[in-house]
Enzyme design. Structure first.
Site, PDB file in Angstrom:
ATOM      1  N   LYS A  69       0.856  -1.184   0.000  1.00 41.40           N
ATOM      2  CA  LYS A  69       0.000   0.000   0.000  1.00 41.40           C
ATOM      3  C   LYS A  69       0.891   1.233   0.000  1.00 41.40           C
ATOM      4  O   LYS A  69       1.860   1.311   0.753  1.00 41.40           O
ATOM      5  CB  LYS A  69      -0.905   0.029   1.233  1.00 41.40           C
ATOM      6  CG  LYS A  69      -1.950  -1.060   1.251  1.00 41.40           C
ATOM      7  CD  LYS A  69      -2.834  -0.974   2.475  1.00 41.40           C
ATOM      8  CE  LYS A  69      -3.888  -2.077   2.443  1.00 41.40           C
ATOM      9  NZ  LYS A  69      -4.735  -2.038   3.642  1.00 41.40           N
ATOM     10  N   ASP A 129     -14.306  -3.694  12.426  1.00 42.43           N
ATOM     11  CA  ASP A 129     -13.016  -3.467  13.071  1.00 42.43           C
ATOM     12  C   ASP A 129     -13.092  -3.691  14.579  1.00 42.43           C
ATOM     13  O   ASP A 129     -12.136  -4.178  15.186  1.00 42.43           O
ATOM     14  CB  ASP A 129     -12.488  -2.068  12.763  1.00 42.43           C
ATOM     15  CG  ASP A 129     -12.044  -1.916  11.315  1.00 42.43           C
ATOM     16  OD1 ASP A 129     -11.898  -2.943  10.619  1.00 42.43           O
ATOM     17  OD2 ASP A 129     -11.850  -0.774  10.870  1.00 42.43           O
TER      18      ASP A 129
END
Length: 182
Positions: free
Chosen positions: A72, A170
């Site tokens: 990333k 999450d």
């Protein structure tokens, strides 16, 4: 382009060149040859962008497991974040260690997070826009998360966990110890 190591294998802070004049500025936010010159050999296949309205918006810790693991290259278009990379390579001498970096439109910096790392960030300003490139396409089958507040990792987030806005996904992520890393 300036590239410097952040202390964990393959994690770099990058400062793209920025040319300013009375009209504003111009910058190459990605230059493959510049990364190659720094010894970074990866190719990106997809661009992603997120918009977070509130300070304290948590996104992470996310990764894709092999064979769909991703590099990333993360930057902030507007606002400011605290960005984290966690080494999740079993057998690595730095397994479970993390590095954090403030990334902002003002600093005009980026972070490169390689395969084998979980990644996440928390917004430090309202209305923050984050853009990032990835080296493999999204794969729901390979997507995984690790709990952002796992005490085994011990990330020192600049915003306390109670003040963070966290998605249900999450918030229910497993610990590093219980994660499906391979």
């Amino acid at each position: 382009m300036q590239v410097s190591s952040l202390g964990l294998d393959g994690v770099y802070e990058i400062f793209p060149n920025r040319f300013e004049d009375e009209r504003g500025f111009f910058s190459e936010t990605y230059n493959r040859n510049g990364l190659l010159d720094a010894g970074i050999e990866t190719e990106f296949v997809q661009d992603n962008q997120s918009f977070s309205t509130a300070v304290g918006t948590m996104r992470g810790l996310h990764f894709q497991k092999s064979p769909k693991a991703q590099y990333k290259l993360v930057r902030v278009i507007k606002g400011r974040i605290f960005d984290v990379a966690v080494d999740i390579r079993r057998g690595s001498k730095t397994f479970g260690e993390w590095v954090g970096l403030e990334i902002s439109e003002k600093k005009w910096n980026q972070i490169l997070v390689p395969e084998g790392y979980a990644h996440g960030f928390v917004t430090l300003e309202a209305n923050t826009i984050v853009a990032y490139k990835v080296s493999d396409f999204y794969s729901r089958e390979h997507e995984r998360s690790i709990r952002f507040d796992d005490p085994q990792i011990g990330v020192n987030w600049p915003i306390g966990a109670r003040r963070m806005i966290v998605s249900a996904k999450d918030a229910s992520a497993p610990s590093l110890e219980d994660s499906d890393l391979e």
